[in-house]
Design an enzyme around this catalytic site. Structure first.
Site, PDB file in Angstrom:
ATOM      1  CB  CYS A   2      -0.972   0.113   1.201  1.00 49.56           C
ATOM      2  SG  CYS A   2      -1.734  -1.554   1.236  1.00 49.56           S
ATOM      3  NE  ARG A  27       4.201   1.722  -0.051  1.00 56.51           N
ATOM      4  CZ  ARG A  27       5.691   1.421   0.682  1.00 56.51           C
ATOM      5  NH1 ARG A  27       6.650   1.477   0.281  1.00 56.51           N
ATOM      6  NH2 ARG A  27       5.165   0.782   1.956  1.00 56.51           N
ATOM      7  CD1 TRP A  72      -0.471  -6.357  -3.582  1.00 57.08           C
ATOM      8  CD2 TRP A  72      -0.691  -6.596  -0.934  1.00 57.08           C
ATOM      9  NE1 TRP A  72      -0.709  -7.597  -3.210  1.00 57.08           N
ATOM     10  CE2 TRP A  72      -0.412  -7.845  -2.261  1.00 57.08           C
ATOM     11  CE3 TRP A  72      -0.455  -7.143   0.335  1.00 57.08           C
ATOM     12  CZ2 TRP A  72      -0.086  -9.351  -1.348  1.00 57.08           C
ATOM     13  CZ3 TRP A  72      -0.321  -8.403   0.597  1.00 57.08           C
ATOM     14  CH2 TRP A  72       0.090  -9.540   0.161  1.00 57.08           C
ATOM     15  CG  ASN A  96       0.225   2.001   3.459  1.00 59.87           C
ATOM     16  OD1 ASN A  96      -1.116   1.864   3.074  1.00 59.87           O
ATOM     17  ND2 ASN A  96       1.352   3.532   3.229  1.00 59.87           N
ATOM     18  N   GLY A  97      -0.437  -1.083   6.817  1.00 57.26           N
ATOM     19  CA  GLY A  97      -0.086  -2.516   7.740  1.00 57.26           C
ATOM     20  C   GLY A  97      -1.140  -2.684   8.575  1.00 57.26           C
ATOM     21  CD  GLU A 480      15.761 -13.666  -7.685  1.00 59.66           C
ATOM     22  OE1 GLU A 480      14.737 -12.656  -8.579  1.00 59.66           O
ATOM     23  OE2 GLU A 480      15.771 -14.293  -6.496  1.00 59.66           O
ATOM     24  CE  LYS A 484      13.294 -11.722 -10.081  1.00 62.40           C
ATOM     25  NZ  LYS A 484      12.966 -11.824  -8.272  1.00 62.40           N
ATOM     26  CD  GLU A 487       9.653 -12.353  -8.424  1.00 61.26           C
ATOM     27  OE1 GLU A 487       8.976 -11.502  -6.628  1.00 61.26           O
ATOM     28  OE2 GLU A 487      10.584 -12.323  -9.078  1.00 61.26           O
ATOM     29  CG  HIS A 503      17.619 -37.966  -4.412  1.00 55.23           C
ATOM     30  ND1 HIS A 503      18.100 -39.842  -4.056  1.00 55.23           N
ATOM     31  CD2 HIS A 503      19.030 -37.469  -4.660  1.00 55.23           C
ATOM     32  CE1 HIS A 503      19.126 -39.542  -3.501  1.00 55.23           C
ATOM     33  NE2 HIS A 503      20.690 -38.278  -3.808  1.00 55.23           N
ATOM     34  CE  LYS A 606      10.964  -3.715  -5.233  1.00 58.03           C
ATOM     35  NZ  LYS A 606      11.745  -4.351  -6.507  1.00 58.03           N
TER      36      LYS A 606
END
Length: 611
Positions: A2, A27, A72, A96-97, A480, A484, A487, A503, A606
Site C-alpha cells: 500500500c 506498492r 494491496w 498501511n499495515g 532466483e 522470476k 512472478e 531423489h 514491491k
C-alpha cells in the site's frame, strides 16, 4: 504494501496526490482512492484497479488539503467499498499495515452505534478517531488517543471537516515520511512520491505523530511530548523513477545493472586495498570478533544470502546460516553474542526481516549489519553496521538490480571478513578487487545476449511448468531464475540442486517440461553435465546457460532439443552475478509474449511491510 500520499498547501493539491500515487503504484494496485476538503466538505473518489481509473474519477477536484492511497488487499477483497480512504463522521483516513486487535475494536465500536461499510481493519481507525473527537476537538490529540488503542503495524494520514488545512499523520511499524516544501507540507510512504514538490524529507520514527499545516508542522510522541526530527535532503533525482524509452520498469532496471553495480562498488573502484570501515565505524572490531554469521532475509534477498554463504565460508572460513526471516523468530534458536547478524532488504522496511533483526538483538546478539538500498530505512537505522547499495529506485515488483548489487556487497563482505580475520592474502585481495572493478563491463556484455534469450522465451510462453537446475553457489541462482519466471509470467517453476534430480524431481521431466540449467565452467560442471544427461534420457528439453569455451557444447552437438547459450566469459567466484542476468531476461521476455503485467504481477507488491 500500500501507498500513502497526503498534502496540505497553499494551492490545489489534487494533482500532487494523483501524481504521488502513480509513483507509489508499485506498492499496491488492486484499488486506489483520494479524499480532499473541498470548500470545507469532504469529497471522496475511489476506484478498483489502477491509479489511472481513479484519475479519471478525480477530475474536477480542487482543494488545498487531501489524502490518497493505493491498496494491496490484506483485510477484505479488492472492491470499491474496501478502498481507502475510509470515512467516519466527516473525517477520512488512509492506512498501511495491519491492525491486529481490529476485531475487538470493531465489536466495541458497533456497540457504540458505529456502522461498518467495509471489510477492512482500517475502518476501525476512522471510527475510533471519530469517537475520540467527541472527547477532544483537536484532531492531532484525537489521533494520538486512538493510536494508543491500536495493536499491530500502521502508517496513517487523517483529515477532517472540523480541521480545514490540517493533516495528521502517525507511524508505528510501517514506513512514513514527511516532505517539507516552500508552498506546503506533505506525507508519503516513499520519497519518490514527493520529489515532485520537495527533496527535503523527515523520516518519522515509530510512535511519532505529525501535525501538518500549509505554513508549518510539528511532531509529537503518543503521549503528546514534542520531538524534533532532522530534515534530510534526498539525493534521489526525480527522473530516476521515470520509465524513459523502455517498455517496462523491469526491463529498464535489468539494463541499469552495470551502472548500479558501478555506483555500488565506487568506493573500491580505484583502491588497492579493501577497508572494513566501508561497513561502518565498528566494522574492524566486529568483523575481527565474529565467530559465525546468520543471514536473515526474504524472497530474492534470501537467494542473495544463500549465494553469500558459499562466498563467506570459502573465502573467510566462517560458518554461515541463512534463515527465512519470516520463520526465524518463531523457533527457539540458540543465541550467540559473537555471531554477526546480517539483514538483507531492498526497501529496508520488509516487516518480517525487521522483526527478525529485532528478535536477534533482543536475544542478546548486538553485532548487526544491514545491506539495503534505502539509506533512511528502519533496518538501516536499527543496525550497528550498514552498507547501502546504490541500485537507485527499483519500481518493478520483480527485483533485478537490487539483487545483483546485494550480491556485489556480499562478496565485498566476504573479503572484508576474511581480511579482518587474517585469511585473505594480499595477492588474493588484489585479484578479487580487480574482478569487482571489471564486473559492470562483464554484465554489460551479458546484456548483449538479449536477442538470443528472447528467441528462447518464445518457446517458453506456451509451457505450464519449468524446472531450473544449478549446483553449488549457482543453485540459489537457479532458485532466483525460477522465482522470476513464476512472478511475472505465471508459469509454474521450481528449482533444485541438480544432484537432487534422482531423489524425486526427475518424475516431472518429459518433453513438455523445459529444463533450464545454470552451467558455468567451474569445478562442478562435469557433475552437472551428468545430471543433464539424465534429463535428456527422459526426453526433457534443455536450455543451458554456459560459459564461452565450455566443453558441455560437445556433449550435445547434434541434439535439436538441447539449446546452449554461452556467456562471454567465465567469471570465477563472481559468476552468479553474471548468470542471473540471462535468467532475468528469459523471465521478462516470456512474460512479454504472454501479455502479463510485467511490472505489477497479480497478487504481489514491491515492499512487503506487513507480516
Amino acid at each position: 504494501m500500500c501507498g500513502i500520499v497526503a498534502a496540505t498547501a497553499r494551492d490545489n493539491v489534487a494533482p500532487v496526490l494523483i501524481e504521488g500515487l502513480k509513483k507509489l503504484e508499485y506498492r499496491g494496485y488492486d484499488s486506489a482512492g483520494v479524499a480532499v476538503l473541498q470548500a470545507g466538505r469532504l469529497e471522496r473518489r475511489r476506484a478498483v484497479g489502477r491509479v489511472a481509473e481513479l484519475e479519471a474519477r478525480a477530475e474536477g477536484l480542487f482543494a488545498s488539503t487531501g489524502i490518497a492511497h493505493t491498496r494491496w488487499a490484506t483485510h477484505g477483497a479488492p472492491a470499491e467499498k474496501n478502498a481507502h480512504p475510509l470515512i467516519s463522521n466527516g473525517l477520512a483516513v488512509v492506512h498501511n499495515g495491519i491492525i491486529e486487535n481490529y476485531a475487538e475494536l470493531k465489536n466495541e465500536l458497533v456497540a457504540q452505534g458505529y456502522a461498518f461499510t467495509s471489510e477492512t481493519d482500517t475502518e476501525t481507525i476512522a471510527h475510533l478517531i471519530a469517537e475520540q473527537l467527541k472527547q477532544s476537538p483537536d484532531l492531532a490529540e484525537a489521533v494520538r488517543l486512538a493510536c494508543r488503542r491500536l495493536k499491530g503495524a500502521y502508517a496513517i494520514a487523517v483529515i477532517s471537516e472540523r480541521s480545514p488545512g490540517q493533516v495528521v499523520a502517525a507511524r508505528e511499524g510501517s514506513p512514513l515520511l514527511l516532505g517539507v516544501g516552500e508552498e506546503g507540507h506533505y506525507a508519503a510512504s516513499d520519497t519518490s512520491a514527493l520529489l515532485q514538490v520537495t527533496r527535503r524529507m523527515i523520516y518519522l520514527e515509530n510512535g511519532d505523530v505529525a501535525d501538518l499545516r500549509p505554513n508549518g508542522f510539528s511532531i509529537s510522541r503518543l503521549d503528546g511530548q514534542p520531538v524534533s526530527r532532522p530534515v534530510v535532503v534526498s539525493q534521489l533525482a526525480a527522473d530516476a523513477v521515470e520509465l524513459g524509452h523502455y517498455r517496462h520498469y523491469m526491463q529498464k532496471e535489468i539494463f541499469e545493472q552495470p551502472e548500479a553495480l558501478a555506483n555500488t562498488l565506487e568506493m573500491v573502484s580505484a583502491t588497492e586495498s579493501l577497508q572494513a570501515g566501508l561497513f561502518g565505524a565498528d566494522a574492524v572490531d566486529i568483523f575481527g570478533r565474529a565467530k559465525s554469521v546468520l543471514i536473515l532475509a526474504c524472497g530474492t534477498s534470501h537467494h542473495a544470502g544463500m549465494v553469500a554463504r558459499y562466498w563467506i565460508e570459502q573465502i573467510a572460513r566462517i560458518p554461515v546460516n541463512v534463515e527465512f526471516a519470516s520463520e526465524y523468530r518463531y523457533r527457539h534458536s540458540v543465541p550467540d553474542p559473537e555471531q554477526l547478524i546480517i539483514a538483507i532488504s531492498q526497501s529496508g522496511e520488509t516487516a518480517d526481516t525487521l522483526a527478525a533483526l529485532r528478535h536477534a538483538r533482543n536475544l542478546g546478539q548486538p553485532m548487526t549489519l544491514a545491506i539495503c538500498n534505502v539509506a533512511e530505512s528502519a533496518i538501516v537505522r536499527e543496525s550497528t553496521l550498514r552498507f547501502i547499495t546504490r541500485a537507485g529506485p527499483e519500481i518493478g515488483v520483480a527485483s533485478t538490480k537490487a539483487f545483483t548489487t546485494q550480491l556485489a556487497v556480499l562478496f565485498l563482505l566476504a573479503l572484508a571478513l576474511a581480511k579482518q580475520q587474517g585469511r585473505l592474502p594480499a595477492a588474493g585481495e588484489a585479484q578479487h578487487l580487480q574482478a569487482l572493478r571489471h564486473l559492470p563491463v562483464a554484465v554489460q556484455n551479458v546484456l548483449a545476449l538479449e536477442p538470443e534469450i528472447a528467441a528462447w522465451a518464445r518457446r517458453f510462453a506456451n509451457k505450464q511448468h519449468a524446472l531450473f537446475l544449478g549446483r553449488g553457489r549457482h543453485f540459489p541462482i537457479a532458485l532466483e531464475g525460477a522465482l522470476k519466471l513464476k512472478e511475472i509470467s505465471y508459469i509454474h517453476a521450481e528449482a533444485y540442486p541438480a544432484g537432487e534430480l534422482k531423489h524425486g524431481p526427475l518424475a516431472l521431466v518429459d518433453k513438455e517440461m523445459p529444463v533450464v540449467a545454470v552451467a558455468p565452467n567451474d569445478e562442478l560442471l562435469e557433475k552437472l553435465n551428468s545430471n543433464l544427461q539424465v534429463v535428456r534420457a527422459r526426453g526433457g528439453e534443455l536450455y543451458v546457460f554456459a560459459d564461452q569455451g565450455c566443453q558441455i557444447q560437445e556433449s550435445y552437438r547434434n541434439d535439436a532439443d538441447v539449446h546452449i547459450l554461452a556467456l562471454p566469459e567465465h567469471y570465477g567466484p563472481l559468476s552468479p552475478i553474471l548468470h542471473v542476468v540471462p535468467l532475468q531476461l528469459l523471465a521478462y521476455h516470456a512474460a512479454l509474449i504472454k501479455g502479463t503485467d510485467v511490472d505489477k504481477p497479480r497478487n504481489l507488491a514491491k515492499s512487503v511491510t506487513v507480516e
